[in-house]
Enzyme design. Structure first.
Site, PDB file in Angstrom:
ATOM      1  N   THR A 198       0.843  -1.185   0.000  1.00 25.15           N
ATOM      2  CA  THR A 198       0.000   0.000   0.000  1.00 25.15           C
ATOM      3  C   THR A 198       0.886   1.246   0.000  1.00 25.15           C
ATOM      4  O   THR A 198       2.005   1.210   0.490  1.00 25.15           O
ATOM      5  CB  THR A 198      -0.877  -0.021   1.273  1.00 25.15           C
ATOM      6  OG1 THR A 198      -1.789  -1.108   1.167  1.00 25.15           O
ATOM      7  CG2 THR A 198      -1.646   1.278   1.460  1.00 25.15           C
ATOM      8  N   ARG A 226     -13.825  -7.335  -1.463  1.00 20.86           N
ATOM      9  CA  ARG A 226     -13.112  -7.154  -0.195  1.00 20.86           C
ATOM     10  C   ARG A 226     -12.679  -5.704  -0.032  1.00 20.86           C
ATOM     11  O   ARG A 226     -12.174  -5.076  -0.957  1.00 20.86           O
ATOM     12  CB  ARG A 226     -11.892  -8.071  -0.145  1.00 20.86           C
ATOM     13  CG  ARG A 226     -11.120  -8.008   1.188  1.00 20.86           C
ATOM     14  CD  ARG A 226      -9.883  -7.141   1.107  1.00 20.86           C
ATOM     15  NE  ARG A 226      -9.108  -7.188   2.355  1.00 20.86           N
ATOM     16  CZ  ARG A 226      -8.001  -6.491   2.574  1.00 20.86           C
ATOM     17  NH1 ARG A 226      -7.542  -5.691   1.636  1.00 20.86           N
ATOM     18  NH2 ARG A 226      -7.369  -6.582   3.729  1.00 20.86           N
ATOM     19  N   ILE A 227     -12.892  -5.152   1.137  1.00 17.39           N
ATOM     20  CA  ILE A 227     -12.459  -3.794   1.469  1.00 17.39           C
ATOM     21  C   ILE A 227     -11.487  -3.887   2.639  1.00 17.39           C
ATOM     22  O   ILE A 227     -11.777  -4.523   3.645  1.00 17.39           O
ATOM     23  CB  ILE A 227     -13.654  -2.896   1.817  1.00 17.39           C
ATOM     24  CG1 ILE A 227     -14.543  -2.705   0.579  1.00 17.39           C
ATOM     25  CG2 ILE A 227     -13.184  -1.539   2.352  1.00 17.39           C
ATOM     26  CD1 ILE A 227     -15.840  -1.983   0.847  1.00 17.39           C
ATOM     27  N   GLY A 228     -10.332  -3.259   2.498  1.00 15.29           N
ATOM     28  CA  GLY A 228      -9.319  -3.286   3.538  1.00 15.29           C
ATOM     29  C   GLY A 228      -9.359  -2.050   4.411  1.00 15.29           C
ATOM     30  O   GLY A 228     -10.358  -1.329   4.483  1.00 15.29           O
ATOM     31  N   ASP A 229      -8.237  -1.784   5.067  1.00 12.31           N
ATOM     32  CA  ASP A 229      -8.187  -0.648   5.989  1.00 12.31           C
ATOM     33  C   ASP A 229      -7.938   0.681   5.307  1.00 12.31           C
ATOM     34  O   ASP A 229      -8.292   1.737   5.836  1.00 12.31           O
ATOM     35  CB  ASP A 229      -7.070  -0.878   7.019  1.00 12.31           C
ATOM     36  CG  ASP A 229      -5.697  -0.842   6.371  1.00 12.31           C
ATOM     37  OD1 ASP A 229      -4.975   0.166   6.539  1.00 12.31           O
ATOM     38  OD2 ASP A 229      -5.323  -1.809   5.692  1.00 12.31           O
ATOM     39  N   THR A 248      -0.222   0.787   6.803  1.00 11.83           N
ATOM     40  CA  THR A 248       0.001  -0.231   5.777  1.00 11.83           C
ATOM     41  C   THR A 248       0.232  -1.567   6.461  1.00 11.83           C
ATOM     42  O   THR A 248       0.802  -1.620   7.548  1.00 11.83           O
ATOM     43  CB  THR A 248       1.218   0.121   4.909  1.00 11.83           C
ATOM     44  OG1 THR A 248       1.533  -1.004   4.080  1.00 11.83           O
ATOM     45  CG2 THR A 248       2.431   0.473   5.741  1.00 11.83           C
ATOM     46  N   GLY A 249      -0.237  -2.643   5.845  1.00  8.08           N
ATOM     47  CA  GLY A 249      -0.004  -3.945   6.446  1.00  8.08           C
ATOM     48  C   GLY A 249      -1.225  -4.837   6.400  1.00  8.08           C
ATOM     49  O   GLY A 249      -2.007  -4.784   5.454  1.00  8.08           O
ATOM     50  N   GLY A 251      -4.564  -5.591   6.732  1.00  3.27           N
ATOM     51  CA  GLY A 251      -5.726  -4.724   6.844  1.00  3.27           C
ATOM     52  C   GLY A 251      -6.685  -5.101   7.946  1.00  3.27           C
ATOM     53  O   GLY A 251      -7.186  -4.243   8.671  1.00  3.27           O
TER      54      GLY A 251
END
Length: 328
Positions: A198, A226-229, A248-249, A251
């Site tokens: 990211t 899918r939705i991440g952070d 970053t990382g 999520g």
């Protein structure tokens, strides 16, 4: 006030065998972004404009996982997400599920400034993009040959691949059952190699205004939808009058820990300085997850923290400090 400051990242979690050439390419890109940001800040451009400018630059270059060069879904398509936040009034904008918007971070800013909402996703976000006249491209623009190969390996390994830019030998080993042996898990499921890429930028300008922006293509072989952070305000991105943070990382771990907001919260409620707040959050809020973050404060400080073996990162401050690094 301590003057302006800028920090930029290209993801936390780096394969230890990453070729030297790839490392140098990453450092050159981060350095270029820092110089671009320094020039803008010296010209008194507001923090919110600078973070958008830098993340656009990162989205356009295929080296990291955002915009062109984004990770592929299990269907072989790209679904991108981004968010931006302006500290002084905590205005924010976020987008998810983008398939044709060339620069997701700019659409996120338009959501913040030109819509009554804070978050738009999938077909609604794409329709808003068309209404706003932003540059659109075919989904194929974002897909690289390298990522097509990585998706194939991920499917053969029956896993989500986090690092899709590791050497060929490493790919062969991780596709040969490494996922089942990996001590790393996401929501209880094993993953193979941990290294999401990211991108993000945080800035405080000479007026003490903080801003943050984050953009990503997500995980290789992720499920469609899918939705991440990264687009979640308070998790992957946060800015207020005290500081600006981009994460970053992993999520799911960042979401559970509301990582970005927690940095600001412990500064406000515990009275910690910026680096102290970052260290506390990375150590206490990840619950065995893997992640990293960059941060700036209104006093012109920069900070970073990560519990992975590396993070692509760069910093610059008005007093002449500048640093670009990958490893601890």
């Amino acid at each position: 006030m301590g003057g302006w400051a800028i920090a930029v990242h290209g993801g936390a979690g780096v394969d230890p065998n990453l070729p030297q050439e790839r490392q140098e390419d990453a450092k050159k890109l981060l350095t270029r972004c820092l110089h671009l940001g320094i020039s803008a800040l010296r010209s008194n451009i507001p923090a919110i404009d600078v973070v958008e400018l830098i993340v656009r630059e990162l989205e356009t270059d295929p080296l990291f996982n955002s915009g062109r060069g984004s990770a592929l879904t299990e269907k072989g398509t790209v679904e991108m997400e981004a968010s931006i936040m302006d500290g002084p009034k905590r205005r924010c904008g976020a987008v998810s599920g983008l398939t044709t918007v060339k620069n997701p971070i700019s659409l996120a800013r338009l959501v913040m400034e030109k819509s009554p909402h804070s978050y738009l996703a999938f077909s609604g976000a794409e329709e808003f993009a068309r209404q706003q006249g932003v540059e659109l491209v075919d989904n194929g623009y974002f897909i690289t040959e390298e990522n097509v190969g990585m998706l194939k390996l991920a499917k053969e390994a029956n896993s989500i691949l986090f690092d899709y830019r590791i050497p060929a030998a490493g790919l062969e080993s991780c596709s040969a059952g490494a996922a089942a042996d990996s001590p790393l898990v996401m929501n209880g499921l094993p993953i193979s190699v941990y290294a999401p890429e990211t991108v993000g930028c945080v800035v405080v300008d000479s007026e003490g205004r903080c801003a943050a922006a984050t953009s990503t293509g997500g995980l290789m072989n992720k499920k469609s939808g899918r939705i991440g952070d990264s687009p979640l305000i308070g998790s992957g991105t946060y800015a207020c009058d005290l500081c600006g943070i981009s994460c970053t990382g992993e999520g799911e771990a960042i979401i559970r820990g509301t990582l970005a907001r927690d940095v600001a919260a412990v500064m406000e409620y515990k009275g910690l300085d910026l680096q102290g707040a970052v260290d506390f959050v990375v150590k206490e809020r990840l619950d065995e997850g893997k992640a990293g973050l960059i941060a700036v404060s209104r006093d012109g400080e920069v900070a970073c923290g990560f519990n992975t073996n590396g993070m692509f990162r760069g910093f610059a401050t008005e007093d002449g400090f500048m640093e670009v690094g990958i490893w601890e």
